[in-house]
Design a protein around this motif. Structure first.
Motif, PDB file in Angstrom:
ATOM      1  N   MET A 174       0.837  -1.171   0.000  1.00  0.00           N
ATOM      2  CA  MET A 174       0.000   0.000   0.000  1.00  0.00           C
ATOM      3  C   MET A 174       0.888   1.242   0.000  1.00  0.00           C
ATOM      4  SD  MET A 174      -3.020   0.730   2.650  1.00  0.00           S
ATOM      5  CE  MET A 174      -4.049   2.110   2.472  1.00  0.00           C
ATOM      6  N   THR A 175       0.593   2.143  -0.891  1.00  0.00           N
ATOM      7  CA  THR A 175       1.404   3.351  -0.984  1.00  0.00           C
ATOM      8  C   THR A 175       0.786   4.466  -0.158  1.00  0.00           C
ATOM      9  OG1 THR A 175       0.225   4.092  -2.935  1.00  0.00           O
ATOM     10  CG2 THR A 175       2.177   2.740  -3.296  1.00  0.00           C
ATOM     11  N   ASN A 176       1.630   5.260   0.409  1.00  0.00           N
ATOM     12  CA  ASN A 176       1.176   6.435   1.166  1.00  0.00           C
ATOM     13  C   ASN A 176       1.292   7.655   0.271  1.00  0.00           C
ATOM     14  OD1 ASN A 176       0.697   4.992   3.510  1.00  0.00           O
ATOM     15  ND2 ASN A 176       2.805   5.211   4.201  1.00  0.00           N
ATOM     16  N   TRP A 177       0.191   8.319   0.059  1.00  0.00           N
ATOM     17  CA  TRP A 177       0.198   9.536  -0.750  1.00  0.00           C
ATOM     18  C   TRP A 177      -0.438  10.648   0.058  1.00  0.00           C
ATOM     19  CZ3 TRP A 177      -4.666  11.417  -1.688  1.00  0.00           C
ATOM     20  CH2 TRP A 177      -5.714  10.518  -1.545  1.00  0.00           C
ATOM     21  N   PRO A 178       0.082  11.844  -0.088  1.00  0.00           N
ATOM     22  CA  PRO A 178      -0.513  12.959   0.663  1.00  0.00           C
ATOM     23  C   PRO A 178      -1.832  13.372   0.040  1.00  0.00           C
ATOM     24  CG  PRO A 178       1.262  13.750  -0.725  1.00  0.00           C
ATOM     25  CD  PRO A 178       1.254  12.254  -0.850  1.00  0.00           C
ATOM     26  N   PRO A 179      -2.800  13.732   0.857  1.00  0.00           N
ATOM     27  CA  PRO A 179      -4.089  14.184   0.305  1.00  0.00           C
ATOM     28  C   PRO A 179      -3.935  15.542  -0.369  1.00  0.00           C
ATOM     29  CG  PRO A 179      -4.072  14.425   2.673  1.00  0.00           C
ATOM     30  CD  PRO A 179      -2.806  13.711   2.314  1.00  0.00           C
ATOM     31  N   PRO A 180      -4.780  15.831  -1.355  1.00  0.00           N
ATOM     32  CA  PRO A 180      -4.715  17.152  -2.004  1.00  0.00           C
ATOM     33  C   PRO A 180      -4.980  18.275  -0.999  1.00  0.00           C
ATOM     34  CG  PRO A 180      -6.068  15.637  -3.273  1.00  0.00           C
ATOM     35  CD  PRO A 180      -5.756  14.950  -1.983  1.00  0.00           C
ATOM     36  N   LEU A 181      -4.302  19.375  -1.205  1.00  0.00           N
ATOM     37  CA  LEU A 181      -4.390  20.483  -0.242  1.00  0.00           C
ATOM     38  C   LEU A 181      -5.779  21.098  -0.180  1.00  0.00           C
ATOM     39  CD1 LEU A 181      -0.976  22.294  -0.743  1.00  0.00           C
ATOM     40  CD2 LEU A 181      -1.703  20.809   1.123  1.00  0.00           C
ATOM     41  N   HIS A 182      -6.523  21.094  -1.296  1.00  0.00           N
ATOM     42  CA  HIS A 182      -7.863  21.684  -1.244  1.00  0.00           C
ATOM     43  C   HIS A 182      -8.812  20.831  -0.404  1.00  0.00           C
ATOM     44  CE1 HIS A 182      -8.185  18.955  -4.704  1.00  0.00           C
ATOM     45  NE2 HIS A 182      -9.471  18.908  -4.429  1.00  0.00           N
ATOM     46  N   LEU A 183      -8.591  19.519  -0.356  1.00  0.00           N
ATOM     47  CA  LEU A 183      -9.417  18.672   0.513  1.00  0.00           C
ATOM     48  C   LEU A 183      -9.083  18.892   1.981  1.00  0.00           C
ATOM     49  CD1 LEU A 183      -9.509  15.299  -1.441  1.00  0.00           C
ATOM     50  CD2 LEU A 183     -11.241  17.090  -1.338  1.00  0.00           C
ATOM     51  N   VAL A 184      -7.810  19.048   2.278  1.00  0.00           N
ATOM     52  CA  VAL A 184      -7.405  19.321   3.653  1.00  0.00           C
ATOM     53  C   VAL A 184      -7.929  20.684   4.094  1.00  0.00           C
ATOM     54  CG1 VAL A 184      -5.421  19.672   5.179  1.00  0.00           C
ATOM     55  CG2 VAL A 184      -5.385  17.845   3.484  1.00  0.00           C
ATOM     56  N   GLY A 185      -7.853  21.665   3.209  1.00  0.00           N
ATOM     57  CA  GLY A 185      -8.375  22.995   3.532  1.00  0.00           C
ATOM     58  C   GLY A 185      -9.875  22.988   3.757  1.00  0.00           C
TER      59      GLY A 185
END
Length: 91
Positions: free
Chosen positions: A1-12
């Motif tokens: 399983m790869t770890n990818w950062p969530p998109p910044l607009h979703l975090v915002g």
């Protein structure tokens, strides 16, 4: 399983929704009188706009999709209005 950062607009969007939730809960405990419901509805409308724009991706859709989303909101308004009229006339 790869770890990818969530998109910044979703975090915002998530942070904005959490901040609005905290604001709603904190304002519910203040004695604002008749303005309490108006402020709560305004905050709820902002939350709904964030969800529609970011998570439903309506900001990237064409005019037809926006028209149908608006028609759904209009229909919801009609249903709420009819329900409120029924409630208010049964006194």
């Amino acid at each position: 399983m790869t770890n990818w950062p969530p998109p910044l607009h979703l975090v915002g969007a998530w942070l904005a929704l959490v901040a609005l939730l905290v604001l709603t809960v904190s304002l519910a405990h203040l004695p604002l009188g008749a303005f309490n419901a108006a402020i709560a509805m305004s905050i709820g409308a902002v939350k709904a706009a964030i969800v529609a724009a970011i998570f439903m991706e309506l900001r990237h859709r064409d005019a037809t999709t926006l028209i149908f989303a608006g028609a759904g909101l209009f229909w919801l308004g009609i249903l709420l209005w009819l329900g409120m009229m029924d409630f208010l006339t049964r006194t």
